[in-house]
Design a protein around this motif. Sequence first.
Motif, mmCIF file in Angstrom:
data_model
loop_
_atom_site.group_PDB
_atom_site.id
_atom_site.type_symbol
_atom_site.label_atom_id
_atom_site.label_comp_id
_atom_site.label_asym_id
_atom_site.label_seq_id
_atom_site.Cartn_x
_atom_site.Cartn_y
_atom_site.Cartn_z
ATOM 1 N N LEU A 66 0.405 -1.135 0.334
ATOM 2 C CA LEU A 66 0.423 0.263 0.345
ATOM 3 C C LEU A 66 0.986 1.461 -0.308
ATOM 4 O O LEU A 66 0.803 2.311 -0.547
ATOM 5 C CB LEU A 66 -1.182 -0.204 1.333
ATOM 6 C CG LEU A 66 -2.384 -0.931 1.016
ATOM 7 C CD1 LEU A 66 -2.680 -1.286 2.643
ATOM 8 C CD2 LEU A 66 -2.781 -0.751 -0.304
ATOM 9 N N GLN A 113 -3.715 -7.291 -2.474
ATOM 10 C CA GLN A 113 -5.387 -6.526 -2.347
ATOM 11 C C GLN A 113 -5.720 -7.797 -1.818
ATOM 12 O O GLN A 113 -6.493 -8.168 -0.534
ATOM 13 C CB GLN A 113 -5.833 -6.436 -2.781
ATOM 14 C CG GLN A 113 -5.330 -4.403 -3.793
ATOM 15 C CD GLN A 113 -4.933 -3.938 -2.103
ATOM 16 O OE1 GLN A 113 -6.494 -3.817 -0.986
ATOM 17 N NE2 GLN A 113 -3.821 -3.051 -2.157
ATOM 18 N N TRP A 124 -5.757 -8.530 2.562
ATOM 19 C CA TRP A 124 -6.652 -8.960 3.096
ATOM 20 C C TRP A 124 -7.889 -9.764 4.096
ATOM 21 O O TRP A 124 -8.406 -9.647 4.785
ATOM 22 C CB TRP A 124 -7.722 -7.724 2.943
ATOM 23 C CG TRP A 124 -7.740 -6.325 2.077
ATOM 24 C CD1 TRP A 124 -7.082 -6.016 1.036
ATOM 25 C CD2 TRP A 124 -7.555 -5.274 3.413
ATOM 26 N NE1 TRP A 124 -6.317 -4.484 1.298
ATOM 27 C CE2 TRP A 124 -6.411 -4.268 2.611
ATOM 28 C CE3 TRP A 124 -7.499 -4.255 3.933
ATOM 29 C CZ2 TRP A 124 -6.459 -2.839 2.754
ATOM 30 C CZ3 TRP A 124 -7.119 -3.663 5.175
ATOM 31 C CH2 TRP A 124 -6.754 -2.594 4.010
ATOM 32 N N TRP A 163 -11.150 -4.752 13.262
ATOM 33 C CA TRP A 163 -11.418 -5.161 11.725
ATOM 34 C C TRP A 163 -11.294 -3.406 11.346
ATOM 35 O O TRP A 163 -10.064 -3.655 10.004
ATOM 36 C CB TRP A 163 -12.200 -5.377 11.253
ATOM 37 C CG TRP A 163 -12.528 -5.758 10.262
ATOM 38 C CD1 TRP A 163 -14.262 -5.175 9.596
ATOM 39 C CD2 TRP A 163 -12.738 -6.763 9.673
ATOM 40 N NE1 TRP A 163 -14.152 -5.381 8.743
ATOM 41 C CE2 TRP A 163 -12.913 -6.398 8.495
ATOM 42 C CE3 TRP A 163 -11.529 -7.300 9.587
ATOM 43 C CZ2 TRP A 163 -12.864 -7.318 6.781
ATOM 44 C CZ3 TRP A 163 -11.421 -8.281 8.328
ATOM 45 C CH2 TRP A 163 -11.957 -8.084 7.109
ATOM 46 N N HIS A 164 -11.614 -2.615 11.338
ATOM 47 C CA HIS A 164 -11.586 -1.399 10.693
ATOM 48 C C HIS A 164 -10.408 -0.386 10.761
ATOM 49 O O HIS A 164 -10.205 0.428 10.169
ATOM 50 C CB HIS A 164 -12.813 0.101 11.374
ATOM 51 C CG HIS A 164 -13.977 -0.676 11.084
ATOM 52 N ND1 HIS A 164 -14.329 -0.100 9.898
ATOM 53 C CD2 HIS A 164 -14.922 -2.020 11.294
ATOM 54 C CE1 HIS A 164 -15.938 -1.369 9.472
ATOM 55 N NE2 HIS A 164 -16.107 -1.542 10.547
ATOM 56 N N SER A 165 -9.401 -0.919 12.279
ATOM 57 C CA SER A 165 -8.113 0.724 12.341
ATOM 58 C C SER A 165 -7.091 0.214 10.416
ATOM 59 O O SER A 165 -6.848 1.290 10.294
ATOM 60 C CB SER A 165 -7.733 -0.349 12.687
ATOM 61 O OG SER A 165 -8.124 0.048 14.248
ATOM 62 N N PRO A 166 -6.817 -0.747 9.634
ATOM 63 C CA PRO A 166 -6.113 -0.904 8.666
ATOM 64 C C PRO A 166 -6.976 -0.543 7.583
ATOM 65 O O PRO A 166 -6.017 1.006 6.992
ATOM 66 C CB PRO A 166 -6.390 -2.411 8.180
ATOM 67 C CG PRO A 166 -6.145 -3.252 9.842
ATOM 68 C CD PRO A 166 -7.278 -2.271 10.627
ATOM 69 N N THR A 167 -8.080 0.103 7.491
ATOM 70 C CA THR A 167 -8.582 0.847 6.416
ATOM 71 C C THR A 167 -8.492 2.221 6.872
ATOM 72 O O THR A 167 -8.414 2.783 5.842
ATOM 73 C CB THR A 167 -9.953 0.066 6.046
ATOM 74 O OG1 THR A 167 -10.543 -0.060 7.034
ATOM 75 C CG2 THR A 167 -10.290 -0.690 5.153
ATOM 76 N N GLY A 168 -8.897 2.592 8.225
ATOM 77 C CA GLY A 168 -8.710 3.739 9.134
ATOM 78 C C GLY A 168 -7.099 4.312 8.473
ATOM 79 O O GLY A 168 -7.772 5.403 7.701
ATOM 80 N N LEU A 213 -5.353 4.369 6.197
ATOM 81 C CA LEU A 213 -5.386 3.862 4.551
ATOM 82 C C LEU A 213 -6.104 4.992 4.512
ATOM 83 O O LEU A 213 -5.428 6.279 3.678
ATOM 84 C CB LEU A 213 -6.117 1.983 3.928
ATOM 85 C CG LEU A 213 -6.036 2.718 2.383
ATOM 86 C CD1 LEU A 213 -4.162 2.148 2.127
ATOM 87 C CD2 LEU A 213 -6.522 1.452 1.813
ATOM 88 N N ILE A 214 -7.366 4.659 5.035
ATOM 89 C CA ILE A 214 -8.019 6.355 4.905
ATOM 90 C C ILE A 214 -7.236 7.934 5.278
ATOM 91 O O ILE A 214 -7.218 8.606 4.612
ATOM 92 C CB ILE A 214 -9.838 6.101 4.668
ATOM 93 C CG1 ILE A 214 -9.867 4.522 4.816
ATOM 94 C CG2 ILE A 214 -9.875 7.786 5.230
ATOM 95 C CD1 ILE A 214 -11.308 4.812 5.626
#
Lengths: 674, 390
Positions: A327, A376, A379, B170-175, B177-178
């Motif tokens: 990433l 990806q 994930w 669960w939400h921290s990795p995407t968090g 990234l954002i």
Amino acid sequence: MMNLQADALTSSIEMRTDAHGSEGHPAASGDYLSGQHTLADVTETISRMTETPAPRWWWYGFILSGLVTLGGIFAAVYLIVTGVGVWGLNQPVGWAFDITNLVFWIGIGHAGTLISAILFLFRQKWRTSINRFAEAMTLFAVICAGIFPTIHVGRIWMLWFFAPLPNDQAIWPQFYSPLVWDAFAIGTYFTVSLLFWYLGLVPDLATLRDRAKSRTRQVIFGILALGWRGSVRHWRHYESAYLLLAGLATPLVVSVHSVVSMDFATSVLPGWHATIFPPYFVAGAIFSGFAMVLTLMIPMRQLFKLQDYITDRHLDHMAKVLLATGLMVGYAYGVEFFSAWYSANETERFVFLNRAFGPYGWSYWIMVSCNVLVPQLFWVRRFRTNAWVLFVASILVNVGMWFERFVIIVTSLHRDFLPASWGMFVPTWVDVLQMVGAFGLFFLLLLIFVRLLPAISIAEMKLLLPHESMPGQPSAAASAAGTSTAGGSTAGASITSLSSRWPEKRTLVARFSSVASLSEALRRLADRGIAGVDAYAPYPAHELIAAMKLRRSPLPWFTLAGGLFGLTLGLLGMWYIHGVEYPIIVGGKQPGTWQGFVPVAFEMTVLFAAFATVGGLLWKCGLPKLYHPLFGVKNFERVTDDAFFVSVEEADETTARLLADAGAVELMPVEEVA
Amino acid sequence: MSTTTGFAATASVDPRKLPRLLAGVSLGALVLTLVGWAISPRQFAFSYLTAWVFAVSLAVGGLFWAMLHHVTGAVWSVVIRRIPEQLAFVIVPLSLLALPLLLNLRHTHGWIEHPDAVWEKKKAYLNQPFFIGRTIFFLAAWVWMAWRLRRWSLRHDETGDPSSLRRMRWHSPTGLLILGVTTTFAAFDWLMSLDWHWYSTIFGVVYWAGAIVGSLAVITLFALALRATGLTAITVEHLHDLGKLLFGFTIFWAYVSFSQYFLIWYANLSEETPWYIQRMTGSWRALTLFLAVGHFVLPFLWLLPREAKRTPWRLGVAAGWLVFMHFVDLYWQVMPVLHNEGFSLSWLDLTASVGLTAAVFAWVAHSLQSNRPLPVRDPNLAASMKHHNE
């Protein structure tokens, strides 16, 4: 005479403890070490890989990679004899496969230090079973990398121009040139990685020495192990040195790929000159290095049956690192593209559009798919622990990362500023053979490595064994020594019977079978204020250091002094050469401007700090010292396997009784005193 | 014993009154700043921008640390976790406080009133409606993430329901990234486009690095304060780790900041160098030197010894200093655009920054007092409390 008496004492104690079944107690499974393991079978499993005859697959691999290496050597010799023109380089594409391969291999070389140093600093225990292998990989990758710029200079016999010596026309190296920074950065990196790797190997080399069946192995490993005897006093310095080297290697590894990125980024070429290059290259290097570790570890754990040591959790963590670094690389691609547009500079915009949609567009899309899209997958947990998916993905990432360097180098060059000077690069057979040959050399060196040296750190794996279930049953030993009157009286009786014949004070060695009983003994010795005590253990158990009440190692002061020396030497040297002895204006900069000295000054700081750390360690430990009277003590060879010892100088009968009460398995006087 | 005395002295003010005290200071300073808006709108716009971007970077950094904790599955930082969670939530009032900034864009962002040929080529991105829309989007994203994280965390205290923890993880990795992408573009918009001819691809990373150091310094200060009031289980071992991270990220800041400077210096391109030339001539030169020494050399040397990280007052001095230096860093990025003739401090710089910073501290102090300062039902809490270095 003496031995007989000691044996009498010994046997009585042995009888008592053996009733508890001291050795060979199975350990419960740890997180990063599955299955049931004891100290002894950790030693056995890992050492065996170097001791048994090579399996058939190994010979196939050896012959194949040997042949490929020979092909690479042939191409290199042909090039050196004929000239760099046999590569596909031309005007305007003056750099292509050569520098692509250099950057690719240097990148591969980053995972070793990342795993060994950075994950160590972040207390990631899972690094333990892969760090040794990854460090070896680093060294071999840097060797492969070194081939390309060496040959690329054209006149290979002039390579010494990189060294800070005035050459035959009294001209010094040009310290504002990123290529000279490269020489310093890669040289320092190789040296420090080698020191770090070797330092980690020393206790394991001692294990191989102590297990050696043949005299040759014993002598070779004996010399390489420097006379390591697992002394807790040494372990304390050793751990400090390891931590310090990790602290030095972390900024060093970042600096190396930053300097490599500056080969491009200091230029004014669109596509090369981007301020994000240093961290972007570092992230890419970690990404590709981790991918290569996976590519190699997955088959290795299968072939050597190491599933207990390299578990699915390891794969899971490594897949996460791949995803995170992938990433980061993707972020850099995106920001570069946006910035090219945002710059409002026509050439800048053109270069990036040409990258994606020009004649080399296919390589750009290979790069994006392999480096950004493939990771990806991770994930999803199921893919992270599936060895097959990981193996294929790791190869794709390596392909993608090779193409990343190709894209950066070739697409930025092939469309020169004037359309009349546009060109294309087509590799020749020499290009291809040398690239393939480097892979051959890399695999060849790795195959030799796994046969000769422990591919997993034996001493560090032992730290992962759960302590409470260490062999020797500390609770049993403690109860025998303290509350259980029966056990205590047995040992006491045998010592009493011995006491009339106890000689003048001399060094006494006692063997223990667990950390817990040994630290209990050490605590009691310390409480009584008995001096001349040392303990010996197969791994750096912190309880022992604490129980001996040792002061902190003074090694950080050595590191600091070495670093300051290197910094001063670097800055003064460059200032003298560049500002005084032979002032030269480069790129419109004043001679002696400090900015251009920063990279080399940094490398010099780290290099000398590392030298001072390792030198200080050897000095404080009094190593190398290939012979020590302790080596003559019965069973002492097990100190690098599963046994724990304590030695007390000028011990008297009370001390002997104290050790016996604390749970010693054997008590032995030493004939010679160290 | 001696470790707590340094802070016990400062905590002689009743800690329960601290948020109110800070809020009072903040309110007073902000009222003065509003007066400045009427007197000298241009100076106000720049002073407020600097102070606001600084305060936002602390909240964004808090969000970074809170999510990083979950991504890495760290155990030692469980006792500290509540501080970044509350710090991140400061983004809620700060989002409302973006209004003065957005109303004054024409003063700060020169391309609005002085469009030129270069701007023509980037107007698809650099135009007022899109700019304001992006700012709202970034703030909304951060508010949403900070709010969710805090709600799950506090709810877990009540119910002990493991699904809250799972959600955070669960939400921290995407968090993250954002967060990485949005802060990059926020930094491009708010800071880089002040000089719309200039660009640097590493600029987003430089902003993160500053925000990470600044917010960590604030977290460290609150950890020390909580320790002094005895409300928490933070030990010297946790301070040691905070000190190590502060040390490490100070070096990281220096690395990315120097990379940007060094590459621009070396290539010497006419599009890029003016930004640095301005900051390295006249009285700005002194501030540049102060930044290099104060944000890197001094904290590096100060934090290098092991004891500096384990002694509360020594760590506190470093943290306080780094919060200040992070402000200086942003000031140094913004202000030469307004005062291109040389360094010139305005009283508005002081009132705006004190007003917003005190508001951040008051908010966090209040939140830490009105909620539990420890995630009491975190299964790793016990392990975290027993954390020991080495």
